[in-house]
Design an enzyme around this catalytic site. Structure first.
Site, PDB file in Angstrom:
ATOM      1  N   HIS A  67      -8.061  -7.607   2.035  1.00  0.00           N
ATOM      2  CA  HIS A  67      -6.613  -7.466   2.243  1.00  0.00           C
ATOM      3  C   HIS A  67      -6.007  -6.569   1.168  1.00  0.00           C
ATOM      4  CE1 HIS A  67      -4.732 -10.183  -0.839  1.00  0.00           C
ATOM      5  NE2 HIS A  67      -5.834 -10.900  -0.736  1.00  0.00           N
ATOM      6  N   ASP A 176      -5.802  -8.951  -7.214  1.00  0.00           N
ATOM      7  CA  ASP A 176      -5.899  -9.707  -5.964  1.00  0.00           C
ATOM      8  C   ASP A 176      -4.998  -8.997  -4.951  1.00  0.00           C
ATOM      9  OD1 ASP A 176      -5.917 -11.524  -3.881  1.00  0.00           O
ATOM     10  OD2 ASP A 176      -4.870 -13.107  -4.978  1.00  0.00           O
ATOM     11  N   GLU A 208      -2.317 -11.007   4.197  1.00  0.00           N
ATOM     12  CA  GLU A 208      -3.153 -12.161   3.872  1.00  0.00           C
ATOM     13  C   GLU A 208      -2.403 -13.171   3.034  1.00  0.00           C
ATOM     14  OE1 GLU A 208      -6.008 -14.534   1.363  1.00  0.00           O
ATOM     15  OE2 GLU A 208      -4.401 -13.172   0.769  1.00  0.00           O
ATOM     16  N   GLU A 209      -1.549 -12.701   2.141  1.00  0.00           N
ATOM     17  CA  GLU A 209      -0.852 -13.601   1.226  1.00  0.00           C
ATOM     18  C   GLU A 209       0.174 -14.489   1.927  1.00  0.00           C
ATOM     19  OE1 GLU A 209      -1.703 -14.150  -1.688  1.00  0.00           O
ATOM     20  OE2 GLU A 209      -2.749 -12.382  -2.456  1.00  0.00           O
ATOM     21  N   ASP A 231     -12.781 -10.861  -1.180  1.00  0.00           N
ATOM     22  CA  ASP A 231     -11.567 -11.277  -1.887  1.00  0.00           C
ATOM     23  C   ASP A 231     -11.936 -11.591  -3.328  1.00  0.00           C
ATOM     24  OD1 ASP A 231      -8.899 -12.229  -2.412  1.00  0.00           O
ATOM     25  OD2 ASP A 231      -8.740 -12.882  -0.331  1.00  0.00           O
ATOM     26  N   HIS A 315      -2.865 -14.256  -9.658  1.00  0.00           N
ATOM     27  CA  HIS A 315      -1.449 -14.275  -9.283  1.00  0.00           C
ATOM     28  C   HIS A 315      -0.529 -14.194 -10.498  1.00  0.00           C
ATOM     29  CE1 HIS A 315      -1.387 -15.597  -4.803  1.00  0.00           C
ATOM     30  NE2 HIS A 315      -2.394 -14.764  -5.056  1.00  0.00           N
TER      31      HIS A 315
END
Length: 352
Positions: A67, A176, A208-209, A231, A315
């Site tokens: 992603h 990410d 995706e998130e 990922d 994150h």
């Protein structure tokens, strides 16, 4: 040998929040173009890079998905020249005060996230982390200028440039999952000088998130025979050292859990062992939290696997990755895809 670092630093500097991936997709398409036979864009905005195999048609297809969307923020209100915001994807408010951002208003505006003085906050907050609702973005303009340039719904992305650290490590926001996009680029570069029986569809998925939209819809477009999600995962670090984390810089992870088909796992494991690619088995007793959740159940269901690159501080604006693991992931993807024989799907069973 293809060096993914310049490309990775380039896409880390680009916005591309979940649902708004256009800026980064353009850069990925430019990078993938020389390595693939065709580029396509799905109706939802996922990017497809297609390398055709050399076996007899109709050829089997493998889908490799990473992603490209990022977490970030979104404007909710402008009040007296200060910008209130909410999250896009999972953002921990503890890491926000003092961060540099870009507000994508009528024009891009650099800004900083400020936190009111403790005496101006409700007593109930005390010494706890300040909730996002009390944090504000200041772009340094007058109230009138800010109100004219920024509106509710405008996106806000992190602005810190990536930092090259010692021992082949890189820190920055949005690793990410731009690290995995870089790994896919390594894979496509390697495949461009190899023969492979299967058609290889590299997919930079959207959302995706938030929704897994790219993972759910791309298999319907592509009709692959197997799918692999790439990922990141949690590397060991300060406060993160139990069984749910993996060593940093010591190899990639092959996921084992409900989103994994045993035969696909074994096929990739054998290639990794044969080539001495360092890897670990990442056990996920429930959903993997990756695009594999969508790929596996799309249409009639797909034999799937997920491969993870360990990063620290996920994150946050200072995620950290070992560049060797990006190379390892790309190398494994290319070699495993090239090793697939035309009749591989006919030979696998769930019991395998």
């Amino acid at each position: 040998m293809y060096d993914p670092l310049p490309f990775l630093k380039k896409i880390l500097a680009l916005p591309g929040l979940s649902g708004y991936e256009d800026p980064v997709r353009l850069a990925i398409a430019e990078e993938w173009g020389p390595f693939v036979d065709e580029l396509k864009i799905s109706r939802l905005g996922s990017l497809y890079g297609i390398r055709r195999g050399n076996s007899v048609e109709p050829r089997p297809r493998i889908l490799l998905a990473a992603h490209m969307d990022a977490i970030g923020l979104m404007t909710t209100m402008v009040d007296h020249g200060l910008i209130h915001f909410t999250e896009v994807g999972g953002v921990d408010p503890r890491i926000l005060p003092g961060q540099q951002v870009i507000v994508h208003g009528r024009r891009d505006l650099p800004g900083v996230i400020g936190q009111p003085a403790a005496r101006l906050l409700p007593d109930s907050i005390g010494k706890k982390a300040v909730p996002m609702e009390y944090l504000l973005i200041d772009v340094g303009l007058s109230a009138e200028e800010t109100a004219g340039l920024v509106r509710p719904g405008d996106l806000i992305s992190f602005a810190q440039p990536p930092i090259e650290l010692t021992d082949n490590s890189l820190a920055g926001h949005t690793l990410d999952n731009r690290a995995s996009v870089a790994a896919l680029s390594v894979c496509l570069s390697e495949l461009s000088s190899m023969r492979h029986a299967w058609d290889v569809w590299a997919v930079a998925t959207v959302q995706e998130e938030e929704t897994l939209a790219g993972a759910f819809t791309s298999p319907v477009d592509i009709e692959p025979d197997i799918a692999v999600a790439i990922d990141v995962t949690f590397a060991k670090g300060p406060g993160a050292s139990d069984y749910r984390t993996v060593p940093f810089g010591k190899g990639i992870c092959l996921g084992w859990g409900p989103n994994t088909h045993p035969a696909i796992f074994e096929a990739f494991k054998k290639v990794a062992e044969h080539l001495d690619i360092p890897f670990q088995t990442e056990v996920s007793p429930s959903q993997s939290g990756t695009d594999a959740m969508g790929l596996q159940v799309a249409a009639g269901g797909l034999p799937s696997l997920y491969i993870s690159i360990p990063i620290r501080y996920m994150h946050t604006p200072v995620e950290m990755v070992c560049m060797k693991d990006i190379q390892r992931a790309g190398h494994l993807l290319a070699q495993a895809a090239a090793s697939l024989q035309p009749d591989f799907v006919q030979q696998i069973r769930w019991e395998d």
